[in-house]
Design a protein around this motif. Sequence first.
Motif, PDB file in Angstrom:
ATOM      1  N   ILE A   1       0.832  -1.206   0.000  1.00  0.00           N
ATOM      2  CA  ILE A   1       0.000   0.000   0.000  1.00  0.00           C
ATOM      3  C   ILE A   1       0.863   1.251   0.000  1.00  0.00           C
ATOM      4  O   ILE A   1       1.839   1.334   0.741  1.00  0.00           O
ATOM      5  N   GLU A   2       0.521   2.174  -0.865  1.00  0.00           N
ATOM      6  CA  GLU A   2       1.159   3.496  -0.820  1.00  0.00           C
ATOM      7  C   GLU A   2       0.046   4.529  -0.734  1.00  0.00           C
ATOM      8  O   GLU A   2      -1.106   4.200  -0.499  1.00  0.00           O
ATOM      9  N   GLU A   3       0.415   5.742  -0.955  1.00  0.00           N
ATOM     10  CA  GLU A   3      -0.509   6.874  -0.803  1.00  0.00           C
ATOM     11  C   GLU A   3      -1.842   6.670  -1.543  1.00  0.00           C
ATOM     12  O   GLU A   3      -2.914   6.937  -1.033  1.00  0.00           O
ATOM     13  N   ASN A   4      -1.747   6.178  -2.782  1.00  0.00           N
ATOM     14  CA  ASN A   4      -2.953   6.033  -3.596  1.00  0.00           C
ATOM     15  C   ASN A   4      -3.565   4.640  -3.512  1.00  0.00           C
ATOM     16  O   ASN A   4      -4.301   4.231  -4.393  1.00  0.00           O
ATOM     17  N   GLY A   5      -3.227   3.907  -2.478  1.00  0.00           N
ATOM     18  CA  GLY A   5      -3.813   2.591  -2.311  1.00  0.00           C
ATOM     19  C   GLY A   5      -2.845   1.500  -2.732  1.00  0.00           C
ATOM     20  O   GLY A   5      -1.638   1.717  -2.805  1.00  0.00           O
ATOM     21  N   VAL A   6      -3.418   0.339  -3.028  1.00  0.00           N
ATOM     22  CA  VAL A   6      -2.588  -0.826  -3.335  1.00  0.00           C
ATOM     23  C   VAL A   6      -1.899  -0.640  -4.693  1.00  0.00           C
ATOM     24  O   VAL A   6      -2.532  -0.237  -5.666  1.00  0.00           O
ATOM     25  N   ILE A   7      -0.624  -0.935  -4.743  1.00  0.00           N
ATOM     26  CA  ILE A   7       0.126  -0.837  -5.997  1.00  0.00           C
ATOM     27  C   ILE A   7      -0.101  -2.115  -6.806  1.00  0.00           C
ATOM     28  O   ILE A   7       0.067  -3.222  -6.292  1.00  0.00           O
ATOM     29  N   LEU A   8      -0.504  -1.935  -8.047  1.00  0.00           N
ATOM     30  CA  LEU A   8      -0.715  -3.098  -8.906  1.00  0.00           C
ATOM     31  C   LEU A   8       0.568  -3.418  -9.660  1.00  0.00           C
ATOM     32  O   LEU A   8       1.391  -2.542  -9.906  1.00  0.00           O
ATOM     33  N   PRO A   9       0.735  -4.685 -10.033  1.00  0.00           N
ATOM     34  CA  PRO A   9       1.923  -5.033 -10.830  1.00  0.00           C
ATOM     35  C   PRO A   9       1.811  -4.376 -12.215  1.00  0.00           C
ATOM     36  O   PRO A   9       0.737  -3.935 -12.607  1.00  0.00           O
ATOM     37  N   PRO A  10       2.902  -4.333 -12.962  1.00  0.00           N
ATOM     38  CA  PRO A  10       2.812  -3.764 -14.309  1.00  0.00           C
ATOM     39  C   PRO A  10       1.917  -4.612 -15.208  1.00  0.00           C
ATOM     40  O   PRO A  10       1.976  -5.844 -15.142  1.00  0.00           O
ATOM     41  N   ALA A  11       1.089  -3.945 -16.010  1.00  0.00           N
ATOM     42  CA  ALA A  11       0.203  -4.677 -16.926  1.00  0.00           C
ATOM     43  C   ALA A  11       1.035  -5.243 -18.076  1.00  0.00           C
ATOM     44  O   ALA A  11       1.932  -4.579 -18.582  1.00  0.00           O
ATOM     45  N   MET A  12       0.702  -6.476 -18.470  1.00  0.00           N
ATOM     46  CA  MET A  12       1.460  -7.130 -19.545  1.00  0.00           C
ATOM     47  C   MET A  12       0.605  -7.231 -20.805  1.00  0.00           C
ATOM     48  O   MET A  12      -0.608  -7.118 -20.774  1.00  0.00           O
ATOM     49  N   ASN A  13       1.271  -7.504 -21.894  1.00  0.00           N
ATOM     50  CA  ASN A  13       0.562  -7.761 -23.139  1.00  0.00           C
ATOM     51  C   ASN A  13      -0.265  -9.035 -23.006  1.00  0.00           C
ATOM     52  O   ASN A  13       0.139  -9.988 -22.341  1.00  0.00           O
ATOM     53  N   LEU A  14      -1.398  -9.048 -23.709  1.00  0.00           N
ATOM     54  CA  LEU A  14      -2.344 -10.152 -23.556  1.00  0.00           C
ATOM     55  C   LEU A  14      -1.969 -11.301 -24.475  1.00  0.00           C
ATOM     56  O   LEU A  14      -2.615 -11.548 -25.491  1.00  0.00           O
ATOM     57  N   THR A  15      -0.917 -11.991 -24.116  1.00  0.00           N
ATOM     58  CA  THR A  15      -0.518 -13.157 -24.902  1.00  0.00           C
ATOM     59  C   THR A  15      -0.038 -14.267 -23.980  1.00  0.00           C
ATOM     60  O   THR A  15       0.615 -14.011 -22.956  1.00  0.00           O
ATOM     61  N   SER A  16      -0.385 -15.503 -24.342  1.00  0.00           N
ATOM     62  CA  SER A  16      -0.015 -16.645 -23.502  1.00  0.00           C
ATOM     63  C   SER A  16       1.489 -16.888 -23.521  1.00  0.00           C
ATOM     64  O   SER A  16       1.994 -17.685 -22.737  1.00  0.00           O
ATOM     65  N   GLU A  17       2.202 -16.198 -24.431  1.00  0.00           N
ATOM     66  CA  GLU A  17       3.673 -16.298 -24.387  1.00  0.00           C
ATOM     67  C   GLU A  17       4.204 -15.878 -23.016  1.00  0.00           C
ATOM     68  O   GLU A  17       5.289 -16.283 -22.618  1.00  0.00           O
ATOM     69  N   ARG A  18       3.458 -15.048 -22.333  1.00  0.00           N
ATOM     70  CA  ARG A  18       3.922 -14.573 -21.025  1.00  0.00           C
ATOM     71  C   ARG A  18       3.683 -15.585 -19.910  1.00  0.00           C
ATOM     72  O   ARG A  18       4.188 -15.433 -18.809  1.00  0.00           O
TER      73      ARG A  18
END
Length: 858
Positions: free
Chosen positions: A722-739
Motif C-alpha cells: 500500500i502506498e498513498e494512492n492505495g494498493v500498488i498493482l503489478p505492471p500490466a502485460m501484453n495479452l498473450t499466452s507467451e507470457r
Amino acid sequence: MYGGGGYDTQPPPLQPAGPGYPDQSQQQHPATGQYFTPGMATGDVKQPLPPQPPAYGQQQPAHPQQPVHHMSNQFQNMNMGQKPAMGYGDQKQMHSLQTANLIGMQPDVRGLDAPPPPYLLPPNASVTQSPYVQPDPSYQRCTLTSMPTTQSILNKSKLPLALVMAPYRSFRESDGDMPVPVVEDSVIARCRRCRAYINPYVTFIEGGNRWKCCMCGLSNEVPQLFDWDQAAGKPADRWARKELNHSVVEFIAPTEYMVRPPQPPVYAFIIDVSQSAVQSGMVATAARTILESFDSIPNADKRTKISIIAVSTSLHFFSLPPGATEATMLVMSDLNDVFLPKPVDLLVNLEESRPALESLLGRLSDMFQESHVVGNALGSAMQAAHQLIGKIGGKIISLTSSLPTLGEGALKARDDPKLLGTSKESSLLNSASSFYKTFAIECSKQQVSVDMFLFSAHYTDVASLSCLPRYTAGQTYLYPGFNASRSEDAIKFATEFGKVLAMPIGLEAVIRVRATRGIRLSAFHGNFFIRSTDLLALPTVPEDQNYVIELQLEDDIKGAFVVLQTAILHTSCYGERRIRVITQAMPTTDSIAELYASADQIAIASYLANKAVEKSMTGSLDDARNLITNKLSDMLTVFKNQVTSSAGASAQLAVPTNLQLLPLLMCGLTKHVGLREGAQIPPDLRSYAQALLTTLPCQAFVPYIHPRFYSLHNMPPEAGTIEENGVILPPAMNLTSERLERHGLFLIEDGQNIFLWVGHEAVPRLVQDVFDLPSYGDLTGGKYTLPILDNPFNQRVNAIVAKTRELRRGVYRPHLYVVKSDAEPALRSWALSLLIEDRMDHMSSYAQYLTTVKNKVG
Ligand SMILES: [Zn+2]
C-alpha cells in the motif's frame, strides 16, 4: 521476485520476447494499473500527462499543453467585448502529429491509461482562468478533440464524430474526485433562443450587462442577481461564479423546472418464487439484501415507498399497513386481466411500514419453500407493478430465476443450438416478443424504469428481457446458474444488489445536448427512450452508465471553436430538482491531419462497440465484425494516403500515435464474447455482453474489451503493498499466452471476472503460501475465495484481488476463478480467450489482424 526468488524454479526469464520492447517491469509508473490516474478525475486536459514511455521507434509524442493565459484583470476581458470569433486560422495551435508503425511491434498497453489528446483552444476561449473549464473525460469526451469545419471534411476523413458520456457518473473520493460544484442561488442564466446554460465560453458584452451565447450568438441580459451574494446580502464577484469556472456544475432548479412536485424514490420488487428461485437460494438472498439495505436505500426525507410482489404461476401481493407487524398475502391467479386486489397498503412508506416489511422479508423464502410450482408470469407481474407505481414513477426491480412462460410476454426456449454461428444467430439477439419494448415505452411515459436481475441455470432470453432496462434507462444483471449455497455466488449478488439499492439515483430525468449552430445530433445509443427528436427520457438515472451520441455538421462551422453542452434535468433522490450541466469546448479545424492528431482512441472504441452491437441485431454478427474492421481500415487508408501521403503498397501499417492502440482495441472487440465468431456462445451470454458493451462507461469498458494481465509470482516487491494512492498493482502485460510460465501465478481480469492462473509446475511453497494447500495437485479450479494467511505473499495477492474489485466505478464485484493450467478445459479456454493478442480457434491473432487491416489499407 518473492523471497529471494523462491518461486522461480528457473532463472528469471529475459524480459520479454522480441527486440525493441520496453522492459515493463522497469518502467512501471504509479498510474500503471489504474485507468484513471488519481487527480485526473477532477482535472481536465490541461493536467500534465502521466509519464509516457516513448512509442516504439518514435520520439516522445509531444502533446503540447494548452497554454495558460494570464490576464491582469478579468474585467478587462469583459469590457474588451467580444472575443475574436473568426480569423484565428493562422494563430491556431496544432497537435504535433506523430506516426507509429504497427507491423512487428508489440503494443504498449500502458498507453490505454493515457488521457485523450488535449483540446487546443484559442487563448481566452474561456472567460475565466479556471483549470476546470473542460470536463474530465470520465464525464464526457468526443471521438475527436478538434471539430471539423464541414461535413465534407469529416466524410473525407472517415473518422467518426460522436460524444461519449457518462454525465451521471459516481463520485469517488478515492479516485481524487472533486464533488460537482452546486450553484445554489437559483440564478440560472440561459439563452433566450437556444436555451443553453451560461458557461465559461460565453462572452460578456455591453459593459458586462449582457452575455453573448456561445451556441447561437444571441445577446442576452445578465440576470439581476447574477452578481449578488444572496446569502451575505452584498455584491459578489462574478468571476467566482461556479458556472463560469467549471465545466461540470449542478444548478438547483426553481419550481418552473418541475412538472409536478419532486417524486419520492419508489421501488417495486418483483421476486420470482417458483421452485428454482427458492431452491437456488435466490429468494432468501434477495430478501435478506433488501432487508439489510433499508438503512442505505435513498430515503433522506423519509418519503421512500416500497412494494413487494412475488410471482410464479400466480401473483402474490402483500398488504403492509402502516404500523402493522405482519404482512397479509393476497393471491391473484387471473393473469390475463391484471388488477390490484386492494387500493391501499400494497405500495407503502418504508418508514411507516418497516415492521411489516421486515417480517415479510424475513420469512419470504420459507413461505414458498414447499412450492413445487414451475412457471413464471413475469409480464403480468410487471403490469401489476406498473399499476402500483405508475402514478408516481420509480423503479421496478425484477429478480427472475426462470424463463417467463405465462401471461403477457410469455417466452419460449428458442435457443436452438443449430442457429449458433450462422447468420440466423442474430435473431436470438433480438427480442422474441413485442411486449417487452411496448411495455418498456409505456413505463418510460410513466417515469418507471426497470432493472432485471437474472439467475436461471438455463436459457432465460436475456435478449427479450433486457429490452425493459434498455428503453427505461435501467440495467440488466446476469448471474447464470446462481446458487446461494456457493458463498461466492451469494456474496457477488448481495454486494451488487446492495449497491444498486443504495445508489443515489436521479429520478424523472431528461438529457438534452446543445451545440454550436451547425452541429446536429444524428443518432443516440444507450439505455433510454428518445422522447422527441433530441430529448432522451430516463425515468431513473443510474450512476456510471454510458451514452453515445453521434454528431453531424449541417452547416459549415465558422468560429475558432465550438461548444457542446449536455444538460441532465433530474430530481435527486433527496427531493431536489437539479440540472447537471457539462460544457465542453473544442477547437475547429479544416485539416484532416489535425483531425487525425486529435482523435481519441478510447472514445472511438466505445462508439464502434455501440455501432457493432446495433449491426449484430439489424444484420448479422459477421456484419458487425466487418463493420469494425472496415471502419478501422477506412481510417487508416485515409491516414496513409492523405496524411502521410505515402500512397502505394507498403510493408507497414502507419497510425497516428494517439490511435496506436485502436487496432488492438478493435481486435479485442471482434473477439469479445458479445461479437466473437463461433457456435459455442450461449445467446444469453452474448446478449448480456452486448448490454455491457453499450452501457459501461469508458473506465470499465476498456478493460472489458482489453483485459488486464499481471504476473504475480515474480512481481516487483512493491506490488501488492500500500502506498498513498492505495494498493500498488503489478505492471500490466501484453495479452498473450507467451507470457505464461509453467511455474508461475498470473492474474487476468476484465472487470467482470478475475482469473488466477496457476501453472502446473508451480512450486509447493507458492501453492502453500497462496492457497494453504500442500501442492498443485491438491488445488481444485473454479470459483474461489482466497484464504487470508499469515504470510506477506498471500496478503499481497489478496490485496491485488481486492484492489481489482474496487478499481473502477460501478456496482460490479467480479468473481474470482482459479484456473489450473492443465485441467478443466472449458475454464482454461475461457481464461485464455481474454488473451486477445493470441490466435484463438479460427480467430486471428493480433499480428494476423494487423495484416488483415494492412491488406485492406494497401
Ligand atoms: Zn443561444
